[in-house]
Design a protein around this motif. Sequence first.
Motif, PDB file in Angstrom:
ATOM      1  N   SER A 506      28.585  49.424  53.308  1.00 25.10           N
ATOM      2  CA  SER A 506      27.828  48.187  53.077  1.00 25.10           C
ATOM      3  C   SER A 506      26.719  47.974  54.107  1.00 25.10           C
ATOM      4  CB  SER A 506      28.775  46.984  53.086  1.00 25.10           C
ATOM      5  OG  SER A 506      29.438  46.885  54.330  1.00 25.10           O
ATOM      6  N   GLU A 509      23.407  49.389  53.015  1.00 24.40           N
ATOM      7  CA  GLU A 509      22.783  48.912  51.777  1.00 24.40           C
ATOM      8  C   GLU A 509      21.394  48.353  52.066  1.00 24.40           C
ATOM      9  OE1 GLU A 509      23.734  49.180  48.770  1.00 24.40           O
ATOM     10  OE2 GLU A 509      25.854  49.755  48.936  1.00 24.40           O
ATOM     11  N   SER A 510      20.454  48.749  51.235  1.00 27.46           N
ATOM     12  CA  SER A 510      19.077  48.271  51.437  1.00 27.46           C
ATOM     13  C   SER A 510      18.871  46.859  50.920  1.00 27.46           C
ATOM     14  CB  SER A 510      18.099  49.225  50.730  1.00 27.46           C
ATOM     15  OG  SER A 510      18.406  49.291  49.335  1.00 27.46           O
ATOM     16  N   ASP A 511      19.692  46.440  49.958  1.00 30.94           N
ATOM     17  CA  ASP A 511      19.547  45.107  49.365  1.00 30.94           C
ATOM     18  C   ASP A 511      20.405  44.106  50.131  1.00 30.94           C
ATOM     19  OD1 ASP A 511      20.010  42.813  47.488  1.00 30.94           O
ATOM     20  OD2 ASP A 511      18.685  44.021  46.234  1.00 30.94           O
ATOM     21  N   LEU A 514      23.642  42.742  48.247  1.00 29.93           N
ATOM     22  CA  LEU A 514      24.810  43.628  48.241  1.00 29.93           C
ATOM     23  C   LEU A 514      25.443  43.724  49.620  1.00 29.93           C
ATOM     24  CD1 LEU A 514      23.500  46.554  45.971  1.00 29.93           C
ATOM     25  CD2 LEU A 514      24.797  44.509  45.315  1.00 29.93           C
ATOM     26  N   ARG A 515      24.633  43.707  50.640  1.00 27.78           N
ATOM     27  CA  ARG A 515      25.146  43.856  51.999  1.00 27.78           C
ATOM     28  C   ARG A 515      25.964  42.633  52.425  1.00 27.78           C
ATOM     29  NH1 ARG A 515      20.791  45.442  53.967  1.00 27.78           N
ATOM     30  NH2 ARG A 515      19.986  43.446  54.744  1.00 27.78           N
ATOM     31  N   HIS A 553      27.195  47.788  41.379  1.00 27.15           N
ATOM     32  CA  HIS A 553      27.670  48.014  42.749  1.00 27.15           C
ATOM     33  C   HIS A 553      29.202  47.967  42.804  1.00 27.15           C
ATOM     34  CE1 HIS A 553      27.890  47.639  47.137  1.00 27.15           C
ATOM     35  NE2 HIS A 553      28.731  46.633  46.938  1.00 27.15           N
ATOM     36  N   LYS A 557      31.723  51.217  43.527  1.00 22.96           N
ATOM     37  CA  LYS A 557      32.566  51.203  44.719  1.00 22.96           C
ATOM     38  C   LYS A 557      34.044  51.339  44.363  1.00 22.96           C
ATOM     39  CE  LYS A 557      29.443  50.676  47.957  1.00 22.96           C
ATOM     40  NZ  LYS A 557      29.262  51.692  49.030  1.00 22.96           N
TER      41      LYS A 557
END
Length: 622
Positions: A506, A509-511, A514-515, A553, A557
């Motif tokens: 996590s 994560e670029s977003d 989501l992080r 996502h 996962k």
Amino acid sequence: EEEQRLLANGGDSDVMEHAFMHREGALNQDELEDLTEREEENEADRLNEEEPSQPEFTSRIYNFYIFPSAWSDRELTLNPSTIKFLMENNMDFNKVFEEGIPFTTVKNAEVLKERYFRKHNDEAKKNGDKTPTKKDKVTLTSTNDIAFVARVMANLREWIDSNDSNLQNVINGQEGTSLVLPPCNAFLRRCLYETIEAEYSGLLLERADLSPNAGPTARNQIRVIRLTPEERKRRENRLKVEEWEKLLQGNLGFTTVFQAISDVCNGRVLTKERIEGFLDGSFPSPSVPLDEGGNGRQIPLIVHNGLMDLMFLLTHCHDPSLPSNFEETKMRIRHYFPSIFDTKVMSTEYSDAQIKGGSTALGDLFDTLKVVDASENFLFPTISNQENGESEGQAHEAAWDAYMTGSVFNALGKRILEGKNVLNLDLTFNSLLNESSDSLLRDYLGMNMIYMHMSLYTIDLESTSGPAGLHDPLSSGLSIDTTFHVSGITTSVSTRDIIQALMAGSEGESDDILRELKYDIIWVDDSSFFVGTRREEGVALDDWSTLKLIVMHVRNKLHDGLGNVEILSLEQYFKKKNVTKGAGTGGIAKSLVSLATAPFQLLKRAMSASEQEPASKKRRLN
């Protein structure tokens, strides 16, 4: 000179100040200091007028150790882990078992009180309300019995004619004179009662063992009492009070407290006169009847994560068994407590990010608010009935938890309101509670919303109309589109395994969405669970691209971490369940009810202690 002229003419203070400041010549040092001091005083007065004084609170806290009476049909179940937890938090079991206050249901309490007041209602007695029992008088046939009664009656007549029964010789405070008759069997005691009452109707008869100094044979003897009219009245009052105190302490017990709390929550008025009259047996209730002006302001009940507390009160003071219907239970709670605020819901769903981001356990929340609102000590009042006026206590003790709950509600409510006062600068916390509409209280503080542990839902006590269960909302931050049912896992998978799978990578994560996602895990059984994705406050899920991003996502996962498992959104899960069971079973509405009420059924069984659920995976991690 100008100032003196204005003073003499009663001039305006502002005009006077202006004239004084602009007169010819410069101010000397004394005049300048005097003017400055007066301006500071005027400014202080102005600020005092603009800022309302802070409210003052008085706090008193109480513990009620309750325990069933000896003749109760209740069974007491002790869970070893619960006992260990209570002992670690200094629970006094000696006090529970030795001094525990009894309790009964409200319905039974009303029956007992009605019976008491019917018995002691003088007007009812005068109007013939007390129907005499018709029994045939005892007829003696045995020569020994006839002789015994004759001897007793002769001794009684001799006592009446002697100085021993002379009421003029009675010591002050003594209730008349008395004679204890010889011991005999129940048949002869009945005969003596009938004979003496027929011949000496002015005498009182009672069991001899009621005396505090009764001997070993007293249970088989009769005490004859001779009283003046004044003494008879005094004795009747004493016995009435003693009987009432015995009823209060031996039968009604804690139910009296429960009813008093429910009364004020329903707007009933308690006055000093009514309370004193209730305690001495003059009134059946400490609250003023509605037809006598007993309708006042409803006082809300404040709880923290209080569902189990409310269930406990229902099973102890309403009925030992909880209602089988989910909506009926909510209606029953609101019958006793129309307005409830749960500080757990307030902190998790209505507060700012600082409060939501920290622990919302009661003790932690109390400590946090004391730090962030350190300048407003009035929100955490001194406990007036605690030794030395200290405000400290033991967590998980009823009295101290109640104090923390009230203080948290006070501080948290004020904090929530301050965050919303950008749009409404005139609304104070006090006016919000006492003058605002119920809809505003629900919008700002979550009135009648109750936190439900191990559930995706927050209980809405007002959702009593329409299909049962449909109006209980998902907890704040959860969405039906981003909450999933996962099945087909192996029994060795734990909550920690699921969280690790969802959180893997996590940080990279670029977003941001989501992080920063958080997760709620609710187990269904050993091979299936629900996972809810909880977003940060302010992140909207109203566009399909964001929803699709979260869905992909979570699926990726879970598949990576748990293997080939079946993952359905909550909406898909309901549709599949409906198809499996058939269209005649109630459809999606019934599925919603089933999901919403499953934790309630667990609670219901836990409170009745009749069934034990496997606890290996029934836990929540968020």
